[in-house]
Every structure is written in C-alpha cells, then in structure tokens.
Design a protein around this motif. Structure first.
Motif, PDB file in Angstrom:
ATOM      1  N   PRO A  10     -43.232  17.597 -15.395  1.00  0.00           N
ATOM      2  CA  PRO A  10     -43.763  18.407 -14.303  1.00  0.00           C
ATOM      3  C   PRO A  10     -43.767  19.877 -14.657  1.00  0.00           C
ATOM      4  CG  PRO A  10     -41.488  17.916 -13.915  1.00  0.00           C
ATOM      5  CD  PRO A  10     -41.859  17.182 -15.175  1.00  0.00           C
ATOM      6  N   THR A  11     -44.653  20.588 -14.044  1.00  0.00           N
ATOM      7  CA  THR A  11     -44.595  22.031 -14.228  1.00  0.00           C
ATOM      8  C   THR A  11     -43.748  22.623 -13.118  1.00  0.00           C
ATOM      9  OG1 THR A  11     -46.606  22.128 -12.993  1.00  0.00           O
ATOM     10  CG2 THR A  11     -46.779  22.409 -15.371  1.00  0.00           C
ATOM     11  N   LYS A  12     -43.244  23.762 -13.384  1.00  0.00           N
ATOM     12  CA  LYS A  12     -42.439  24.452 -12.382  1.00  0.00           C
ATOM     13  C   LYS A  12     -43.350  25.156 -11.407  1.00  0.00           C
ATOM     14  CE  LYS A  12     -38.751  24.427 -11.780  1.00  0.00           C
ATOM     15  NZ  LYS A  12     -38.174  23.440 -10.859  1.00  0.00           N
ATOM     16  N   ARG A 206     -52.399  22.515  -8.918  1.00  0.00           N
ATOM     17  CA  ARG A 206     -51.303  21.947  -8.142  1.00  0.00           C
ATOM     18  C   ARG A 206     -51.705  20.574  -7.587  1.00  0.00           C
ATOM     19  NH1 ARG A 206     -50.238  26.013  -4.415  1.00  0.00           N
ATOM     20  NH2 ARG A 206     -48.426  26.944  -5.420  1.00  0.00           N
ATOM     21  N   GLU A 213     -48.160  12.974 -10.006  1.00  0.00           N
ATOM     22  CA  GLU A 213     -46.798  12.660  -9.576  1.00  0.00           C
ATOM     23  C   GLU A 213     -46.756  11.567  -8.517  1.00  0.00           C
ATOM     24  OE1 GLU A 213     -43.839  13.964 -10.701  1.00  0.00           O
ATOM     25  OE2 GLU A 213     -45.039  14.813 -12.301  1.00  0.00           O
ATOM     26  N   ASN A 214     -47.732  11.546  -7.607  1.00  0.00           N
ATOM     27  CA  ASN A 214     -47.671  10.603  -6.488  1.00  0.00           C
ATOM     28  C   ASN A 214     -49.032  10.613  -5.785  1.00  0.00           C
ATOM     29  OD1 ASN A 214     -47.105   9.157  -4.162  1.00  0.00           O
ATOM     30  ND2 ASN A 214     -45.144  10.166  -3.785  1.00  0.00           N
ATOM     31  N   ARG A 217     -49.304   9.941  -1.952  1.00  0.00           N
ATOM     32  CA  ARG A 217     -48.858  11.069  -1.137  1.00  0.00           C
ATOM     33  C   ARG A 217     -49.921  12.152  -1.098  1.00  0.00           C
ATOM     34  NH1 ARG A 217     -47.686  12.778   2.870  1.00  0.00           N
ATOM     35  NH2 ARG A 217     -45.690  13.570   3.630  1.00  0.00           N
ATOM     36  N   LEU A 221     -51.901  13.764   2.087  1.00  0.00           N
ATOM     37  CA  LEU A 221     -51.880  15.189   2.428  1.00  0.00           C
ATOM     38  C   LEU A 221     -53.304  15.703   2.610  1.00  0.00           C
ATOM     39  CD1 LEU A 221     -49.055  16.663   0.184  1.00  0.00           C
ATOM     40  CD2 LEU A 221     -49.042  16.375   2.649  1.00  0.00           C
ATOM     41  N   TYR A 223     -56.057  15.053   0.451  1.00  0.00           N
ATOM     42  CA  TYR A 223     -56.878  15.301  -0.729  1.00  0.00           C
ATOM     43  C   TYR A 223     -57.703  14.077  -1.089  1.00  0.00           C
ATOM     44  CZ  TYR A 223     -54.128  19.468  -1.148  1.00  0.00           C
ATOM     45  OH  TYR A 223     -53.541  20.658  -0.879  1.00  0.00           O
TER      46      TYR A 223
ATOM     47  N   THR B  86     -45.821  10.800   8.096  1.00  0.00           N
ATOM     48  CA  THR B  86     -44.690  10.914   7.180  1.00  0.00           C
ATOM     49  C   THR B  86     -44.160   9.517   6.917  1.00  0.00           C
ATOM     50  OG1 THR B  86     -42.940  11.100   8.815  1.00  0.00           O
ATOM     51  CG2 THR B  86     -44.040  13.136   8.192  1.00  0.00           C
ATOM     52  N   PHE B  87     -43.886   9.260   5.662  1.00  0.00           N
ATOM     53  CA  PHE B  87     -43.617   7.908   5.193  1.00  0.00           C
ATOM     54  C   PHE B  87     -42.264   7.372   5.647  1.00  0.00           C
ATOM     55  CE2 PHE B  87     -47.063   9.255   2.696  1.00  0.00           C
ATOM     56  CZ  PHE B  87     -47.652   8.152   2.106  1.00  0.00           C
ATOM     57  N   SER B  91     -41.425   9.733   0.590  1.00  0.00           N
ATOM     58  CA  SER B  91     -42.452   9.877  -0.429  1.00  0.00           C
ATOM     59  C   SER B  91     -42.755  11.351  -0.599  1.00  0.00           C
ATOM     60  CB  SER B  91     -43.705   9.104  -0.005  1.00  0.00           C
ATOM     61  OG  SER B  91     -44.724   9.276  -0.957  1.00  0.00           O
ATOM     62  N   ILE B  92     -42.065  11.950  -1.563  1.00  0.00           N
ATOM     63  CA  ILE B  92     -42.274  13.366  -1.834  1.00  0.00           C
ATOM     64  C   ILE B  92     -42.631  13.492  -3.305  1.00  0.00           C
ATOM     65  CG2 ILE B  92     -40.758  14.266  -0.045  1.00  0.00           C
ATOM     66  CD1 ILE B  92     -38.537  14.339  -2.126  1.00  0.00           C
ATOM     67  N   PHE B  93     -42.956  14.690  -3.743  1.00  0.00           N
ATOM     68  CA  PHE B  93     -43.201  14.909  -5.164  1.00  0.00           C
ATOM     69  C   PHE B  93     -41.864  15.294  -5.788  1.00  0.00           C
ATOM     70  CE2 PHE B  93     -47.108  15.924  -2.876  1.00  0.00           C
ATOM     71  CZ  PHE B  93     -47.957  14.980  -3.447  1.00  0.00           C
ATOM     72  N   ASN B  95     -40.600  15.552  -8.679  1.00  0.00           N
ATOM     73  CA  ASN B  95     -40.476  16.435  -9.831  1.00  0.00           C
ATOM     74  C   ASN B  95     -40.934  17.863  -9.561  1.00  0.00           C
ATOM     75  OD1 ASN B  95     -39.401  14.588 -11.670  1.00  0.00           O
ATOM     76  ND2 ASN B  95     -41.410  13.695 -12.021  1.00  0.00           N
ATOM     77  N   LEU B  96     -41.507  18.072  -8.392  1.00  0.00           N
ATOM     78  CA  LEU B  96     -41.978  19.422  -8.077  1.00  0.00           C
ATOM     79  C   LEU B  96     -40.949  20.145  -7.213  1.00  0.00           C
ATOM     80  CD1 LEU B  96     -45.762  18.814  -7.315  1.00  0.00           C
ATOM     81  CD2 LEU B  96     -44.619  19.092  -9.506  1.00  0.00           C
ATOM     82  N   SER B  97     -41.115  21.451  -7.133  1.00  0.00           N
ATOM     83  CA  SER B  97     -40.197  22.237  -6.317  1.00  0.00           C
ATOM     84  C   SER B  97     -40.470  21.986  -4.837  1.00  0.00           C
ATOM     85  CB  SER B  97     -40.372  23.720  -6.621  1.00  0.00           C
ATOM     86  OG  SER B  97     -41.642  24.139  -6.160  1.00  0.00           O
ATOM     87  N   ASP B 100     -43.575  23.831  -3.883  1.00  0.00           N
ATOM     88  CA  ASP B 100     -44.848  23.196  -4.231  1.00  0.00           C
ATOM     89  C   ASP B 100     -45.171  22.011  -3.326  1.00  0.00           C
ATOM     90  OD1 ASP B 100     -45.806  24.849  -6.172  1.00  0.00           O
ATOM     91  OD2 ASP B 100     -44.874  23.787  -7.841  1.00  0.00           O
ATOM     92  N   LEU B 104     -48.626  22.196  -1.135  1.00  0.00           N
ATOM     93  CA  LEU B 104     -49.701  21.205  -1.205  1.00  0.00           C
ATOM     94  C   LEU B 104     -50.210  20.851   0.184  1.00  0.00           C
ATOM     95  CD1 LEU B 104     -48.304  19.068  -4.091  1.00  0.00           C
ATOM     96  CD2 LEU B 104     -50.674  19.851  -3.950  1.00  0.00           C
ATOM     97  N   ALA B 105     -49.279  20.783   1.129  1.00  0.00           N
ATOM     98  CA  ALA B 105     -49.691  20.487   2.499  1.00  0.00           C
ATOM     99  C   ALA B 105     -50.421  21.682   3.114  1.00  0.00           C
ATOM    100  CB  ALA B 105     -48.478  20.107   3.338  1.00  0.00           C
ATOM    101  N   GLN B 145     -35.717  21.708  -7.177  1.00  0.00           N
ATOM    102  CA  GLN B 145     -36.568  20.553  -7.436  1.00  0.00           C
ATOM    103  C   GLN B 145     -36.304  19.536  -6.326  1.00  0.00           C
ATOM    104  OE1 GLN B 145     -36.189  19.023 -11.460  1.00  0.00           O
ATOM    105  NE2 GLN B 145     -37.174  17.115 -10.833  1.00  0.00           N
ATOM    106  N   GLU B 158     -40.101  15.938   4.054  1.00  0.00           N
ATOM    107  CA  GLU B 158     -41.242  15.130   4.530  1.00  0.00           C
ATOM    108  C   GLU B 158     -41.780  15.690   5.838  1.00  0.00           C
ATOM    109  OE1 GLU B 158     -42.872  11.962   4.442  1.00  0.00           O
ATOM    110  OE2 GLU B 158     -42.099  11.093   2.591  1.00  0.00           O
ATOM    111  N   MET B 161     -43.610  18.903   5.326  1.00  0.00           N
ATOM    112  CA  MET B 161     -44.963  18.682   4.807  1.00  0.00           C
ATOM    113  C   MET B 161     -45.902  18.256   5.932  1.00  0.00           C
ATOM    114  SD  MET B 161     -43.696  16.800   1.349  1.00  0.00           S
ATOM    115  CE  MET B 161     -45.187  16.364   0.489  1.00  0.00           C
ATOM    116  N   GLY B 162     -45.397  17.391   6.795  1.00  0.00           N
ATOM    117  CA  GLY B 162     -46.198  16.973   7.947  1.00  0.00           C
ATOM    118  C   GLY B 162     -46.555  18.162   8.827  1.00  0.00           C
TER     119      GLY B 162
END
Ligand SMILES: Nc1ncnc2c1ncn2[C@@H]1O[C@H](COP(=O)(O)OP(=O)(O)OP(=O)(O)O)[C@@H](O)[C@H]1O
Ligand SMILES: [Mg+2]
Lengths: 335, 247
Positions: A10-12, A206, A213-214, A217, A221, A223, B86-87, B91-93, B95-97, B100, B104-105, B145, B158, B161-162
């Motif tokens: 993953p990227t930061k 992003r 990644e998912n 999900r 969201l 997309y 919301t799951f 269900s989140i990303f 590996n992302l912060s 992020d 995304l939301a 993370q 989650e 994000m919602g």
C-alpha cells in the motif's frame, strides 16, 4: 481484486499538506537527474544499454499502474508494447510516416487497443483475467506472424533511411546518434514517471489503490469500479505502447519477439524486482534485471536459470521488491 | 402524519437456490426516522438491506427511493443518490491510513457535487475528512494505518466512512457487535447525532440499543416481516416473543 496480496504494497497517505518543498517530487526528479548525468560518465556500451533500459523501464512503469496500483495482474501486456512497436514501425514502412508521426501512430494504436481489450477483459477478474489477457496477447502474437507480408514475422524488419531522422518543432534529431537516443529515452521515461506520480498522488490514484485493496468496499463508497479499472488499463496500455513505439524508432528494429509471451512476463518481473506499487521500483527492477541477464550470460549459457533462481530468492526474501522494502524500513512517504 | 416516505419496497424477494432469504417483503421507511430491524440469525436482515443498497440484486420486486425506482441501479449509483451501507463484517481498507479511508468516502460526495477528480479542492477534502473523524472521535488517529486500530475503532471508522458520504439513508448492519459497553454508549450518542440529518436504518441484536434508539422496529423471521411497531408495541407482541425474544 488483488491477485496475490503479499507483494502488493500500500502507499501511505496521499494526504494533502503540500509544502513548497515537495520531498516526493524532489526524490523523483533527483532520480531522473542522476540518469541524465550518467550519460557523461558511462562507456559506450553502458550508454547504449541504459538507453534501452530506460525505454523498457517506461514499459514497466506503465505496467505497474495496472498491476501495482490497481491490483490487476495482466499476463498480456506484450500486446500493448507490440501495438506501439508495430503501430510506429508499420506506419513508417507502409504509410511512409515521419518519425514523430509514427510515434504518435504507435501511441494511438495502444490507446485504441487497450480501450477495446479492456472493455472485454475487465468482465473477468482474478485468474480468469490473467488467462484472458494472455490469450489476447497470444492472438496478437499470432497475428504478427500471420501478416508476415508486412511484418516479416519472427525475422522482423529494420527501419532505415529517412525514418532515422525525427523532425519536431523545426528541429531535426538524428536517431542514429547515441546521445540523441539516450536523451529521447530519458525524456520518455521522465514523462512516464511524472504522469505516474501525478496519477497515484491524485484522488484517482487513491481510488485505484482502494480498488486494489478492497474492490467491494470501493463500490459501496460509490465508485464505478469497472470504469476506474478501464481507465487504469487504458493509461497502462497507452504508456506501454509509447514505450513500444519509442523502442521501434530508436533502435530501428521491429520483430515478433516483442509480441511474444516473454514480453508479457518481463514487465511483471521487473516490477516485482523493483517494488510493486512504487513509482521508482519498475526502473530499478528493469535496470537490475537487464544487467543480471547481461552478466550471467557472459559466464553460462544457462543464464535464464540463474535469473530464475535469483528471482525466486527475491520473492522469498524481499516479497515487496527493493523500493517496497525500503518503504517498509522507514521511507513511508514514498509513493 | 405528513411525513414523507423515503424508501419503499414492493413484493421484494431474493432467493438463493431454494432458500427464500427475503420473501415478498413490503417495507417502508419514513424520512428522518430511526428504524431498527431485528430478528433471529438467518432471518434475512442483511439480505434485505443489501437489496436496498444494491450489493445484492433482487429475484423479484421493486425498490423505490424518493419516488424513483432504483431496483435496476448498480450499487455505486445508489450511493450517489444518498444510500450508504456499513458492513456487518468490518470492511475497511486495512492497509491504508484512517485519513485515506475517510477521504475515499468524502471524494465521492465532492465529485457528486460536480468537482473533477483531477483538481479536487484539497482544503475542503481535508476539512471534511476531519469533520467526519471528529464526529466519531477518531481525529487523533488520522495518520494510523487502519489495520492497527482496535476492533471498536475499526467499527467507528466504518461509521465515519458512512457519515462522510453525507447520506440521506444510513444503513448500519450490527454496528455494536463486538464493542465494549462504554463504546456502545458512545455509539448510541453518535447515532442520535447522525439521526438529526439522516434517516437511519439499524440492524441490531442488542435489545437495549434497539429500545434506546429506535422510533419504530421491524421484526423479521424466515425472510418475511413478522411484525412492525413502536418499541413498546413490539415488546408486547406475543408472536415476536415466541419467534424471537424467547421471553
Ligand atoms: N450470498 C448468499 N448465498 C447463499 N445464501 C445466502 C447468501 N447470503 C445469505 N444467505 C442465506 O440467506 C439467509 C439470510 O441471511 P442474512 O445474512 O440475510 O441473515 P441475517 O438476518 O442478516 O442474519 P445474521 O443475524 O446472522 O446476520 C441465511 O440462511 C443465509 O445463509
Ligand atoms: Mg446479518
């Protein structure tokens, strides 16, 4: 979907806060500057090798946008490289295009092909995606043999005469000159790196990473993951074609080998070696792999075996590739 | 009541092979309410809300949201209309912060507002991410993370994000599952705050939470709606007691 989650790194945060001094941009420009300066110290042999490596590295950078950032493992990118190669080569030989126009023709061929192929192959995912891309690439390879009248098949054809001089903005560039070739290759790579960097740091980057990644999900969201994947595939395919077109025009040879499965596997290996989902990784990977083959082939005819062993060791001990490992070890900000 | 109908389903069904997970359901939500769906495991609660948000496509029937038939719309378009899910299984990303994940939301909403993804206003993006994180209390963890968050915080992420989608209808599928008592209390406060701007549809096994939050309750069993009413009505409903509450 991520085919194999382990090497996909993953990227930061692509998070905002851009200061005047942009560390990330600085590092990438510095890498390009080193490549620029290298031409003044290298011997003729390495000078030529590096020019080739930079064109192939552009291919790897393009491949990585789809594989590393979007998580789609294509086994058919040779078709896009070959689309550029033949698009430029045949435009020159059959349609008497000049070098600049032939280059654009190659890019255009890649753009059209990746859009059409993308609309079909993105109906699949996972292993089927790998197989379907490979089958299309194989069909492309067979076509390059079938139309031997124009392509001269395996034997290929050489570009000569006027096409060896490029005219752009009223200037003439002699493509047989090593210096000109080197700097055109570098310019191509620089454009690819900066495009890739801008893309992965943008909101679209992003989204691509989110799909990797998912995917479910990302869809929930809001997309349209199909459209975003198609976008990634078209950018990836078009950059690959640009590399193919540049290869044909700079090194004056077009042959079916470049459409073969080997050229679908190579970018995958370059990217794995350098670092999946990193901007600079593909360049480092291409460079190392090229020299690995070069050096081992001096000592043994079974050089592919040596390369294979080296790669297996790499995947076992550095599954994230060189740049990917560096990023884990503290350079977290590296995109 | 002059209240508007936000969402309604007509003869909505979804079969998995021979199993009728959701069977001929007519379900209506009023704008602004907090509704709970309860029912035993396998009753079809998750399937029903999945049909509403588009994760699962119906075998038969119709879904109408704000007067338009959305039955055939893909999930991402429904998010665009203001339906957020919301799951049940986090269900989140991973590996992302945290940043992020929420960005995304937020991005979806900004694009819906007409912004181009190439030239997104970063200041607005950051502000809106922080606003969502503040609401759930994760603002001091924005650079972590997501995988390194505790389970309770992942559930809150989650929800963030919602929220960041700025939905008209927020569907929460067992949000308190696995949370501590203190976290549950915090979640109830958060839901009440969310309910000021959005209609909330809550699937929940914890009856204290349901009785505390819900204005109306829908009880499902075997893919069908067994009963519907205010918390008091549901508590006194004999059929519900037999099928579900076991008291
Ligand atoms: N994708 C699927 N394929 C096959 N069967 C499914 C699928 N999804 C759900 N089911 C079945 O449909 C029925 C209803 O499932 P659902 O998840 O909607 O129940 P639920 O009320 O949410 O239960 P829980 O309280 O355990 O979450 C169950 O019997 C389940 O096994
Ligand atoms: Mg459920």
């Amino acid at each position: 979907m991520s085919v194999d989650s382990s090497p996909i790194q993953p990227t930061k945060p692509v998070a905002g806060r851009r200061s005047l001094f942009d560390k990330v941009l600085f590092v990438h420009l510095a890498a390009l500057a080193i490549l620029f300066l290298a031409q003044f110290v290298l011997s003729d042999y390495h000078h030529l090798t590096l020019a080739r490596v930079m064109v192939l590295a552009s291919f790897a950078v393009g491949y990585n946008i789809l594989f590393g950032y979007t998580g789609l493992l294509s086994l058919g990118h040779a078709m896009f490289f070959a689309a550029g190669l033949y698009g430029a080569g045949l435009a020159a030989t059959q349609l008497s295009f000049g070098a600049s126009e032939a280059f654009l023709a190659g890019i255009f061929a890649g753009l059209v092909l990746s859009t059409l192929i993308g609309m079909i192959v993105l109906r699949t995912s996972g292993v089927s995606f790998m197989i379907v891309t490979m089958m299309f690439a194989q069909a492309g390879y067979l076509m390059s043999l079938y139309f031997g009248e124009f392509t001269r098949g395996d034997e290929g054809f050489v570009l000569q005469g006027d096409i060896r001089t490029a005219h752009l903005f009223g200037l003439s560039f002699d493509l047989t000159s090593p210096d000109v070739r080197y700097n055109i290759a570098l310019a191509l790579l620089a454009v690819c790196v900066l495009v890739c960097l801008a893309l992965v740091r943008s909101p679209i980057g992003r989204i691509l990473i989110a799909i990797r990644e998912n995917e479910e999900r990302a869809r929930m969201l809001g997309y349209d993951t199909y459209r975003n994947k198609l976008f990634a595939l078209v950018v990836s395919g078009t950059i690959s074609a640009a590399a193919g077109a540049a290869y044909a025009l700079l090194f004056a040879y077009v042959g079916a080998t470049f459409a073969s499965i080997q050229y679908s596997i190579l970018p995958l290996l370059w990217v794995l070696l350098g670092g999946v989902g990193t901007v600079l990784g593909p360049i480092l990977g291409t460079l190392l792999m090229f020299y690995l083959v070069d050096i081992t082939s001096e000592y043994t005819s079974a050089y592919m075996l040596a390369v294979g062993v080296a790669l297996i060791a790499l995947v076992l001990f550095f599954p994230k590739g060189i740049i990917g490992t560096l990023r884990d070890k503290g350079l977290k900000w590296l995109p | 009541m002059a209240a508007m109908t936000l969402l309604s389903t007509e003869s909505l069904s979804r079969h998995f092979g021979g199993l009728r997970a959701v069977d001929d359901v007519a379900f209506t939500l009023t704008e602004g309410e907090v509704r709970a769906i309860i029912g035993p495991n396998g009753a079809g609660k998750t399937t029903l809300v999945s049909l509403i948000c588009g994760r699962v496509m119906p075998s038969a029937g119709k879904i109408v949201f704000e007067g338009t038939d959305i039955s055939a719309l893909p999930a991402h378009r429904r998010v665009g209309l203001g339906i957020a899910y919301t799951f049940q299984i986090t269900s989140i990303f991973a590996n992302l912060s945290v940043y992020d994940n929420v960005a995304l939301a937020v991005q979806t909403g900004m694009r819906r507002g007409g912004a181009s993804l190439f030239f997104l206003n970063e200041a607005t993006l950051i502000a809106r991410v922080e606003e969502a994180l503040e609401k759930v209390g994760l603002d001091d963890r924005r650079d972590m993370q997501a995988a390194n968050l505790s389970y309770g915080h992942q559930r809150l992420l989650e929800v963030a994000m919602g929220l960041a989608l700025r939905p008209k209808l927020l569907i929460l599928d067992e949000p308190t599952q696995g949370l501590s008592d203190a976290e549950i209390a915090g979640f109830c406060d958060l839901t009440r705050a969310i309910a000021k701007d959005a209609t909330v549809l809550l699937i929940e096994h914890n009856m204290d939470v349901v009785m505390d939050l819900a204005e109306r309750i829908t009880v499902m069993n075997n893919g069908a709606i067994l009963s519907e009413g205010t918390p008091a009505e549901i508590r006194d409903d004999e059929r519900v007691q037999r099928a579900y509450l076991g008291t």
